[in-house]
Design an enzyme around this catalytic site. Structure first.
Site, PDB file in Angstrom:
ATOM      1  N   ASP A 277       0.869  -1.196   0.000  1.00 29.99           N
ATOM      2  CA  ASP A 277       0.000   0.000   0.000  1.00 29.99           C
ATOM      3  C   ASP A 277       0.899   1.237   0.000  1.00 29.99           C
ATOM      4  O   ASP A 277       2.086   1.152   0.337  1.00 29.99           O
ATOM      5  CB  ASP A 277      -0.908   0.020   1.242  1.00 29.99           C
ATOM      6  N   SER A 278       0.309   2.381  -0.367  1.00 26.48           N
ATOM      7  CA  SER A 278       1.053   3.635  -0.324  1.00 26.48           C
ATOM      8  C   SER A 278       1.455   3.975   1.114  1.00 26.48           C
ATOM      9  O   SER A 278       2.402   4.719   1.327  1.00 26.48           O
ATOM     10  CB  SER A 278       0.203   4.763  -0.897  1.00 26.48           C
TER      11      SER A 278
ATOM     12  N   GLU B  86      -3.836   9.584   7.589  1.00 23.01           N
ATOM     13  CA  GLU B  86      -2.376   9.426   7.737  1.00 23.01           C
ATOM     14  C   GLU B  86      -1.836  10.327   8.855  1.00 23.01           C
ATOM     15  O   GLU B  86      -0.852  10.004   9.495  1.00 23.01           O
ATOM     16  CB  GLU B  86      -1.650   9.779   6.421  1.00 23.01           C
TER      17      GLU B  86
ATOM     18  N   HIS C 270      -7.785   3.122   3.281  1.00 25.38           N
ATOM     19  CA  HIS C 270      -7.665   3.959   4.478  1.00 25.38           C
ATOM     20  C   HIS C 270      -9.034   4.229   5.128  1.00 25.38           C
ATOM     21  O   HIS C 270      -9.103   4.546   6.307  1.00 25.38           O
ATOM     22  CB  HIS C 270      -7.063   5.322   4.128  1.00 25.38           C
TER      23      HIS C 270
ATOM     24  N   CYS D 114     -11.142   2.863  -0.867  1.00 29.83           N
ATOM     25  CA  CYS D 114      -9.791   3.245  -0.450  1.00 29.83           C
ATOM     26  C   CYS D 114      -9.540   2.522   0.855  1.00 29.83           C
ATOM     27  O   CYS D 114     -10.401   2.546   1.762  1.00 29.83           O
ATOM     28  CB  CYS D 114      -9.701   4.759  -0.246  1.00 29.83           C
TER      29      CYS D 114
ATOM     30  N   CYS E  45      -4.180  -1.378  -2.296  1.00 30.43           N
ATOM     31  CA  CYS E  45      -4.308   0.057  -2.485  1.00 30.43           C
ATOM     32  C   CYS E  45      -5.109   0.261  -3.763  1.00 30.43           C
ATOM     33  O   CYS E  45      -4.717  -0.237  -4.829  1.00 30.43           O
ATOM     34  CB  CYS E  45      -2.906   0.664  -2.623  1.00 30.43           C
TER      35      CYS E  45
HETATM   36  N1  DGL Z   1      -5.004   3.136   0.603  1.00 28.10           N
HETATM   37  C1  DGL Z   1      -4.863   3.812  -0.653  1.00 28.10           C
HETATM   38  C2  DGL Z   1      -6.049   3.463  -1.559  1.00 28.10           C
HETATM   39  O1  DGL Z   1      -6.709   2.461  -1.312  1.00 28.10           O
HETATM   40  C3  DGL Z   1      -4.643   5.279  -0.381  1.00 28.10           C
HETATM   41  C4  DGL Z   1      -4.110   5.985  -1.525  1.00 28.10           C
HETATM   42  C5  DGL Z   1      -3.287   7.192  -1.219  1.00 28.10           C
HETATM   43  O2  DGL Z   1      -2.140   7.015  -0.821  1.00 28.10           O
HETATM   44  O3  DGL Z   1      -3.789   8.295  -1.466  1.00 28.10           O
HETATM   45  O4  DGL Z   1      -6.307   4.110  -2.548  1.00 28.10           O
END
Ligand code: DGL
Length: 296
Positions: free
Chosen positions: A30-31, A178, A214, A212, A93
């Site tokens: 993931d990012s 975040e 997050h 997403c 992600c």
């Molecule tokens: N968890 C990532 C997603 O599902 C977040 C993306 C991001 O870093 O903006 O898109």
């Protein structure tokens, strides 16, 4: 005859050795922290496997970055997971799944090693949306990148052509999560704004996909601004069920997954910061290591 058996036996030994040599953890990428909400469910549903998580926290968020950057960063991280013996990598992600997955699958994997696999989270989610909606009006919440890619409308159309999709980009939500601001009052403004934009597109929406990884952390707040008749779909469990099914159908990949029940965590940013925040996403304390991007 004796030669035939000798060849057969030695082939079996080579095959067995190769199998042992090639086994490795399932890579989860993931990012940043969001993929931990998926890993948590993978671990709950498929505890026997080893997992190697890589969060590119140093370059998060990906959501507002260009196609080229998301692709380049994702590929670099996927290659690193392959180098660390992962034979199967899950892009946990949506942004990376939307902007990098197809190119990696079609252009890069054949050049790197065609026995390796990279899977995303958008397809498994799209496959089950129709089992949840009754009105066939579905909302998608995601990062700007995921929404602009139109990946959800395109994928859902393949499985459920009668479903109408309504999308809303929420560029502020990942930074709120975040930066650990997701439970504070400031978050209310952005969540309320995006939810009402989405709902203003159709009064028949009965299902909303949290597109997403997050966003599961925002569920409590999101629910405050939603009628209770609308259901929210988070991806963790959906992806875990889909992976379970995939591994049942793909013995050749399942055989390459090592099974000691371990989880290892890597971050491209400070491991101290990662460990401090990761527990909120993963539900238990973890110890991560730093992976140095600049030396690669
Ligand atoms: N968890 C990532 C997603 O599902 C977040 C993306 C991001 O870093 O903006 O898109």
């Amino acid at each position: 005859m004796a030669v035939f058996f000798l060849v057969l036996i030695s082939n079996r030994i080579i095959l067995a050795q190769t199998k042992n040599m090639q086994q490795g953890p399932i890579g989860v990428f993931d990012s940043g922290y969001g993929g931990l909400t998926v890993l948590k469910e993978l671990k709950a549903k498929l505890p026997q496997y080893d997992y190697l998580y890589l969060g590119d926290n140093a370059r998060a968020p990906y959501g507002t970055r260009s196609f080229e950057s998301v692709y380049e960063y994702t590929l670099q991280c996927v290659k690193q997971l392959f180098e660390m013996k992962c034979r199967l990598v899950i892009l946990a992600c949506n942004t990376a799944s939307a902007k990098a997955l197809r190119t990696i699958q079609q252009n890069d994997l054949p050049k790197i090693d065609s026995s390796l696999r990279v899977l995303g989270v958008i397809r498994p989610t799209s496959e089950v949306v129709g089992n949840h909606t009754k009105t066939n009006h579905v909302g998608i919440l995601g990062t700007s990148g995921t929404i602009a890619s139109l990946s959800y409308p395109i994928e859902i159309e393949k499985f459920f052509p009668n479903i109408k999709i309504f999308q809303e980009a929420c560029p502020m939500w990942v930074p709120l999560v975040e930066n650990n601001e997701f439970e504070n009052e400031g978050a209310d403004y952005f969540i309320k704004k995006n939810i009402s934009h989405l709902l203003s597109q159709s009064n028949k929406i009965d299902t909303i996909v949290l597109g997403c990884t997050h966003y599961p952390l925002l569920i409590k707040k999101i629910k405050q601004f939603l009628p209770s008749s609308i259901q929210l779909l988070s991806q963790g469990e959906i992806v875990a069920t889909s992976l379970m099914d995939y591994l049942k159908r793909h013995n050749e990949i399942e055989n390459l997954c090592s099974k000691n029940g371990t989880c290892t965590f890597l971050t491209t940013d400070s491991s101290g910061n990662f460990d401090e925040h990761a527990a909120i996403f993963f539900g238990e304390n973890i110890r991560s290591s730093h992976w140095n991007l600049t030396s690669h």
